[in-house]
Design a protein around this motif. Sequence first.
Motif: not given
Length: 582
Positions: A276-297
């Motif tokens: 509602a206040l247009q303040i977001w972050h990117n955690v879903n996209y970070y874990t679901l795409t190849s764009s952010y280094g494909r993080p894995g445990l």
Amino acid sequence: MKKNTIYLFTCLCLLAVAGCTKDEFLDKQPEADVSPDAFFKTENDLLLYTNSFYNTLPGAEAVYAENIDNIVTTSLSEQLTGRRVTPVTGGGWSWGNLRNINYFLENYARHVPYSTSRKYAAIARFFRAYFYYDKVKTFGDVPWYANVIKEDDQAALTKPRDPRTLVMDSVLADINYAIANLGNEQSVERITKWTALALKARLCLFEGTFRKYHTEFNLPDHQRFLTEGAQAAEELISSGPYGVYTSTPDKAYGELFSSLRAKPNEIILARRFSDALQIWHNVNYYTLTSSYGRPGLEKQLVESYLMKDGSRFTDIPGYQSMQFFEEVQNRDPRLSQTIRTPGYTRIGGAAPQLPQFGASTTGYQLIKFVGDVKYDVFNRSENDMPLFRMGEVYLNFAEAKAELGTLTQADLDKSLNKLRERVGMPHLVMATANASPDPFLAGQYLNVSATNKGVILEIRRERRIELVMESFRWDDLMRWKEGKLLTRQFRGMYFTGPGQFDLDRNGTPDVQIYTGTKPGGSSVQLLKLGSDVSLANGEAGGTVVVNPQIKKVFDENKDYLAPLPIQDLQLNPNLKQNPGWN
């Protein structure tokens, strides 16, 4: 426009006070037309000014985007490869935020009575303690400034670094003032007495263990810091309004992080986000795409999770060559609430989801912090990010007491074991742990050799598992003097070699590792050996190896501290570079 979160305040209020940018704060006085007497006249002025301090707290990415040795990505940071160089400018050696704080502390009491204004001074001193704690962690000795530097004050501008001991004693004075003068209300948005106690427990544990294990610096009083840290944590545990969020063992841990709003019974301070206040972050996209280094445990962390009955996974013969389905069965429930395991279903989804190598280098795909499927687009996640929570406080308390040699079973039961209870795990029994230290952990943490060796190792296991993806790991390895762990080969799932693999054992292949020509007409994940995925023994199989061609380096003689920037060394000849960085 009235908003419900302090994190919407920007540097605008700071500019209104000082008439300059953040960078200019270091070496300029406030503009004459906005004098202290003209601004610090009401309590609301103090509130508005102190709201600007919250902008110095970590953003969402600084919390979830951990990439040390817990989380592995396609690239490696300079901290891991030994390619860090002395910066010309920057590198964390910045002082604008401190000037902002000190300017307030010099002027806050001009008109508002101390009985009203002292809580705002306490907020400022909380943030000064936070500021200097970060600087000491990074650089060691740093100059201590309790006042605003005048632009013609050459003595202050060219002073040498003060000893770490002096700086950390000053930090303790600041945080103790904050604890004594802040309110004891419960708020996930504002600094309170409870936040200050949590920060004290954190910084004292860091400093106490750093001094204990880094004997090369000849720092005294490690026991004093551990004692004060344990006392702060115990006061928060005994008197604070917080505990452990619970629901069911198979969901509670995951719910704590995927919840849109911070769970106020465990989260002490969070950074707020809101669609509602247009303040977001990117955690879903970070874990679901190849764009952010494909993080894995990382594999070693997966191996660290205990079995559900409390026994060690690494005591099972052949654990190193277990395939995915077998290795995740009957484990500590936090594993299946941190990564995708068979049966995992997305929040807001219908069908079970398997790990995707296109989004995870190791195959152990992250789900911690991941929210509803509707947030999967770029930068649209809105769940709050915890900055201080009781889970950390419990671990800080147990570790400080264990390092002091004063830990009891009762201490464990009122702290660390509450985290195990949340997920239905058996209690950690101190006598059992000390009687039989885990050789798997002992092979990692070579510096632990005290009477409490077994329980200290178990506390470190618990800390790594409970706090994964919350960006504590670098600081932990630095204070424990265990930087060599960063040079290990990072690994992922085990495969027997080229072939098809059924990850969830439902009778249908999910992954195919191939050589030569890419198979056609396949609905499985296709991974070309040596290109899309590397195995430790090539066609003979083994664990997935990540970045095998990149050498990891950690220099024990210099890498525990960061270098000072060249320009600052030139401007101030009294500053001396950290060892090994000249």
